[in-house]
Design a protein around this motif. Structure first.
Motif, PDB file in Angstrom:
ATOM      1  N   SER A 173      -1.717  16.027  -7.023  1.00  0.00           N
ATOM      2  CA  SER A 173      -1.095  15.731  -5.549  1.00  0.00           C
ATOM      3  C   SER A 173       0.062  16.800  -5.454  1.00  0.00           C
ATOM      4  O   SER A 173       0.659  16.545  -4.403  1.00  0.00           O
ATOM      5  N   GLY A 174       0.083  17.814  -6.017  1.00  0.00           N
ATOM      6  CA  GLY A 174       1.078  19.064  -5.902  1.00  0.00           C
ATOM      7  C   GLY A 174       1.038  19.487  -4.345  1.00  0.00           C
ATOM      8  O   GLY A 174       2.001  19.915  -3.691  1.00  0.00           O
ATOM      9  N   ALA A 175      -0.208  19.855  -3.922  1.00  0.00           N
ATOM     10  CA  ALA A 175      -0.590  20.592  -2.792  1.00  0.00           C
ATOM     11  C   ALA A 175      -0.175  19.505  -1.739  1.00  0.00           C
ATOM     12  O   ALA A 175       0.671  19.907  -0.404  1.00  0.00           O
ATOM     13  N   GLN A 176      -0.368  18.325  -1.616  1.00  0.00           N
ATOM     14  CA  GLN A 176       0.045  17.316  -0.642  1.00  0.00           C
ATOM     15  C   GLN A 176       1.653  17.211  -0.536  1.00  0.00           C
ATOM     16  O   GLN A 176       2.228  17.294   0.506  1.00  0.00           O
ATOM     17  N   MET A 222       0.897  -1.094  -0.032  1.00  0.00           N
ATOM     18  CA  MET A 222       0.216   0.006   0.001  1.00  0.00           C
ATOM     19  C   MET A 222       0.858   1.180  -0.022  1.00  0.00           C
ATOM     20  O   MET A 222       0.671   2.237  -0.631  1.00  0.00           O
ATOM     21  N   LYS A 223       1.958   1.246   0.936  1.00  0.00           N
ATOM     22  CA  LYS A 223       2.868   2.455   0.712  1.00  0.00           C
ATOM     23  C   LYS A 223       3.611   2.602  -0.309  1.00  0.00           C
ATOM     24  O   LYS A 223       3.603   3.536  -0.889  1.00  0.00           O
ATOM     25  N   LYS A 224       3.832   1.576  -1.217  1.00  0.00           N
ATOM     26  CA  LYS A 224       4.595   1.710  -2.338  1.00  0.00           C
ATOM     27  C   LYS A 224       3.712   2.371  -3.521  1.00  0.00           C
ATOM     28  O   LYS A 224       4.132   2.923  -3.977  1.00  0.00           O
ATOM     29  N   ASN A 225       2.619   2.073  -3.340  1.00  0.00           N
ATOM     30  CA  ASN A 225       1.656   2.618  -4.185  1.00  0.00           C
ATOM     31  C   ASN A 225       1.405   4.042  -4.034  1.00  0.00           C
ATOM     32  O   ASN A 225       1.305   4.933  -4.927  1.00  0.00           O
ATOM     33  N   ASN A 226       1.446   4.473  -3.008  1.00  0.00           N
ATOM     34  CA  ASN A 226       1.043   5.978  -2.566  1.00  0.00           C
ATOM     35  C   ASN A 226       2.262   6.594  -2.791  1.00  0.00           C
ATOM     36  O   ASN A 226       2.097   7.792  -3.371  1.00  0.00           O
ATOM     37  N   GLN A 227       3.572   5.992  -2.686  1.00  0.00           N
ATOM     38  CA  GLN A 227       4.720   6.661  -3.122  1.00  0.00           C
ATOM     39  C   GLN A 227       4.769   6.790  -4.474  1.00  0.00           C
ATOM     40  O   GLN A 227       5.318   7.969  -5.002  1.00  0.00           O
ATOM     41  N   LYS A 228       4.327   6.052  -5.269  1.00  0.00           N
ATOM     42  CA  LYS A 228       4.222   6.090  -6.846  1.00  0.00           C
ATOM     43  C   LYS A 228       3.521   7.242  -7.216  1.00  0.00           C
ATOM     44  O   LYS A 228       3.733   8.034  -8.142  1.00  0.00           O
ATOM     45  N   THR A 229       2.323   7.198  -6.596  1.00  0.00           N
ATOM     46  CA  THR A 229       1.390   8.345  -6.979  1.00  0.00           C
ATOM     47  C   THR A 229       1.926   9.802  -6.699  1.00  0.00           C
ATOM     48  O   THR A 229       1.730  10.618  -7.080  1.00  0.00           O
ATOM     49  N   LEU A 230       2.408   9.837  -5.487  1.00  0.00           N
ATOM     50  CA  LEU A 230       3.140  10.979  -4.967  1.00  0.00           C
ATOM     51  C   LEU A 230       4.361  11.536  -6.027  1.00  0.00           C
ATOM     52  O   LEU A 230       4.511  12.852  -6.192  1.00  0.00           O
ATOM     53  N   PHE A 231       5.159  10.730  -6.378  1.00  0.00           N
ATOM     54  CA  PHE A 231       6.771  11.158  -6.749  1.00  0.00           C
ATOM     55  C   PHE A 231       6.833  10.514  -8.353  1.00  0.00           C
ATOM     56  O   PHE A 231       7.840  10.494  -8.692  1.00  0.00           O
ATOM     57  N   SER A 232       5.875   9.901  -8.845  1.00  0.00           N
ATOM     58  CA  SER A 232       6.050   9.242 -10.163  1.00  0.00           C
ATOM     59  C   SER A 232       6.297  10.456 -11.313  1.00  0.00           C
ATOM     60  O   SER A 232       5.450  11.342 -11.379  1.00  0.00           O
ATOM     61  N   ALA A 233       7.399   9.976 -11.961  1.00  0.00           N
ATOM     62  CA  ALA A 233       7.531  11.117 -13.351  1.00  0.00           C
ATOM     63  C   ALA A 233       6.740  10.432 -14.433  1.00  0.00           C
ATOM     64  O   ALA A 233       5.948   9.506 -14.183  1.00  0.00           O
ATOM     65  N   PRO A 234       6.287  11.438 -15.271  1.00  0.00           N
ATOM     66  CA  PRO A 234       5.682  10.868 -16.457  1.00  0.00           C
ATOM     67  C   PRO A 234       5.924   9.760 -17.240  1.00  0.00           C
ATOM     68  O   PRO A 234       5.206   8.942 -17.852  1.00  0.00           O
ATOM     69  N   ASN A 283       9.740  25.751  -3.898  1.00  0.00           N
ATOM     70  CA  ASN A 283       8.271  25.668  -3.808  1.00  0.00           C
ATOM     71  C   ASN A 283       7.520  25.086  -5.170  1.00  0.00           C
ATOM     72  O   ASN A 283       6.868  23.987  -5.093  1.00  0.00           O
ATOM     73  N   PRO A 284       7.713  25.719  -6.178  1.00  0.00           N
ATOM     74  CA  PRO A 284       7.071  25.191  -7.548  1.00  0.00           C
ATOM     75  C   PRO A 284       7.677  23.939  -7.879  1.00  0.00           C
ATOM     76  O   PRO A 284       7.334  22.858  -8.315  1.00  0.00           O
ATOM     77  N   TYR A 285       9.191  23.777  -7.499  1.00  0.00           N
ATOM     78  CA  TYR A 285       9.882  22.396  -7.905  1.00  0.00           C
ATOM     79  C   TYR A 285       9.263  21.286  -7.280  1.00  0.00           C
ATOM     80  O   TYR A 285       8.911  20.187  -7.757  1.00  0.00           O
ATOM     81  N   SER A 286       8.881  21.679  -5.955  1.00  0.00           N
ATOM     82  CA  SER A 286       8.202  20.428  -5.044  1.00  0.00           C
ATOM     83  C   SER A 286       7.033  20.118  -5.523  1.00  0.00           C
ATOM     84  O   SER A 286       6.472  18.916  -5.840  1.00  0.00           O
ATOM     85  N   THR A 287       6.244  21.064  -6.172  1.00  0.00           N
ATOM     86  CA  THR A 287       4.717  20.740  -6.499  1.00  0.00           C
ATOM     87  C   THR A 287       4.784  20.037  -7.787  1.00  0.00           C
ATOM     88  O   THR A 287       3.929  19.226  -8.266  1.00  0.00           O
ATOM     89  N   ILE A 288       5.961  20.211  -8.671  1.00  0.00           N
ATOM     90  CA  ILE A 288       5.766  19.419 -10.068  1.00  0.00           C
ATOM     91  C   ILE A 288       6.649  18.206  -9.985  1.00  0.00           C
ATOM     92  O   ILE A 288       6.708  17.751 -11.152  1.00  0.00           O
ATOM     93  N   LEU A 289       7.190  17.785  -9.044  1.00  0.00           N
ATOM     94  CA  LEU A 289       7.807  16.363  -9.002  1.00  0.00           C
ATOM     95  C   LEU A 289       6.728  15.252  -8.661  1.00  0.00           C
ATOM     96  O   LEU A 289       7.258  14.438  -7.743  1.00  0.00           O
ATOM     97  N   GLY A 290       6.182  15.343  -9.420  1.00  0.00           N
ATOM     98  CA  GLY A 290       5.049  13.866  -9.551  1.00  0.00           C
ATOM     99  C   GLY A 290       3.786  14.724 -10.076  1.00  0.00           C
ATOM    100  O   GLY A 290       3.712  15.705 -10.764  1.00  0.00           O
TER     101      GLY A 290
END
Length: 408
Positions: A144-147, A1-13, A133-140
């Motif tokens: 989920s940018g705000a999260q 479950m954690k692995k999927n969440n990690q992919k959702t948050l930090f996955s590149a195109p 700040n913007p770099y963090s929002t677009i790394l995924g």
């Protein structure tokens, strides 16, 4: 479950992970949180060592936050031309130069050299925030940018805890009239910043492309001859960020003054510890919990409830009803926690290719922190509680901003 969440948050195109770049960027949030946390100790210390009034000590925050207003647009232009990585390295170098400038400033026995050094540090911080700040929002994924930004900002909260804690021990622990006590925490942070700059220099970071097809479609209504100024949520975000930074800086700056006035038995160093372990700890907890709460509650809705709660807290602080007001002041840190990153992320929603430029304007809103302390110090010269009407009005506007975001 954690692995999927990690992919959702930090996955590149392309399916790769942005986790490592995200960790490096998050370290910057810790550093500038520490730098800002030190300011709240300096504000009170300057009142003693340089015989300043409350309003005059607000120059500590003014010299810092006015740099955001002056440097935000140049920082954005630098980033657009040279990219995030070079911007981050430049910001770190300016940060280090300003920190080490505290050493010669101590020999001049005047507040002005310290204020100039703080201005240089803030120029570096402005560049770092404009990039991180913007770099963090677009790394995924965008949704989920705000999260992601709230997660990064949680470590900013840790820096806010360490700043007054370390600063209180090193500054209030020395002679009250000795300006050389001011140099100790800045020599420490300057050395760490130089090491981080070297690390970034030798680390490869992805230069994320923001102008994707999806984003171009999102900005269609405001593209072409129209500009980003036709985006009302973005404009309101600049004002909301100005108000938030005014409220946050004012509360942090005069926390020690307020606590020692309400509880006359408390010393400055004791108040600085409460600021670190009480207020700033709640601030960090709020950001961590806020990041996870956004999994099931929209950022705008969470911001609405937090802004309403903070307005109530400030009303209690202003009426000054003893212990109740003190606890309201402590609790306000928790509800402030998510505001900066959430306003930032909401303001960048749908900006697409305008993201870097738009982030510069939102960072300019940090200038609110330049004026609030002096105004609060003037209003609260005889009774600090009255000065907290400024944060109260600020939180009411943020409440309005959050409600409009929910509606659109």
């Amino acid at each position: 479950m954690k692995k999927n969440n990690q992919k959702t948050l930090f996955s590149a195109p392309d399916g790769k992970s942005y986790l490592v770049p995200f960790i490096l960027i998050t370290s910057l949030f810790l550093l500038w949180g520490f730098a800002h946390g030190l300011l709240d100790v300096l504000n009170k210390h300057f009142q003693g060592v340089f015989t300043m009034t409350k309003a005059e000590s607000g120059l500590v925050q003014f010299s810092t936050y006015i740099a955001y207003f002056l440097m935000a647009l140049p920082a954005g232009m630098f980033m657009k031309r040279f990219g995030y990585k070079k911007g981050i390295i430049l910001g770190l170098c300016l940060f280090a130069v300003g920190a080490f400038a505290f050493i010669p400033a101590a020999y001049l026995h005047s507040a002005s050299p310290f204020l100039i050094a703080l201005f240089v540090i803030a120029c570096g911080l402005c560049i770092l925030e404009t990039a991180a700040n913007p770099y963090s929002t677009i790394l995924g994924p965008e949704e989920s940018g705000a999260q992601r930004l709230n997660l990064s900002q949680s470590f900013n909260g840790l820096g806010w805890i360490l700043g007054p804690l370390v600063g209180g021990m090193l500054i209030f622990g020395g002679a009250e009239d000795d300006p050389f006590t001011l140099t100790k925490p800045y020599i420490l942070v300057g050395s760490v910043v130089l090491l981080v700059a070297i690390l970034f220099f030798f680390t490869k970071l992805p230069e994320v492309q923001e102008e994707t097809d999806k984003e171009e479609k999102m900005i269609a209504p405001v593209s072409g001859t129209a500009s980003m100024w036709r985006h009302p949520q973005f404009i309101r975000a600049i004002i909301a960020q100005f108000c938030y930074c005014a409220a946050q800086t004012g509360i942090f700056s005069f926390f020690i003054n307020y606590v020692t006035e309400v509880d006359t038995s408390m010393t400055n160093i004791e108040a600085s510890r409460i600021l670190a372990f009480g207020g700033m700890a709640l601030f960090m907890i709020g950001r961590l919990s806020g990041s996870f709460t956004m999994r099931w509650m929209s950022p705008a809705r969470l911001l609405t409830w937090f802004a309403l709660a903070d307005a109530v807290c400030m009303a209690l602080v202003v009426v000054s009803v003893g212990t109740v007001s003190l606890y309201a002041l402590y609790l306000s840190f928790f509800f402030m926690s998510i505001m900066f990153p959430t306003i930032f992320a909401l303001g960048l929603e749908g900006m697409g290719s305008y993201t870097k430029k738009a982030s510069s304007y939102i960072v300019m809103g940090v200038a609110g922190g330049a004026f609030a302390p002096m105004l609060m110090g003037y209003i609260g010269a005889d009774n600090m509680a009255v000065g907290f009407v400024i944060p109260l009005l600020s939180f009411l506007y943020i409440l309005y901003f959050a409600l409009r975001c929910k509606r659109e």
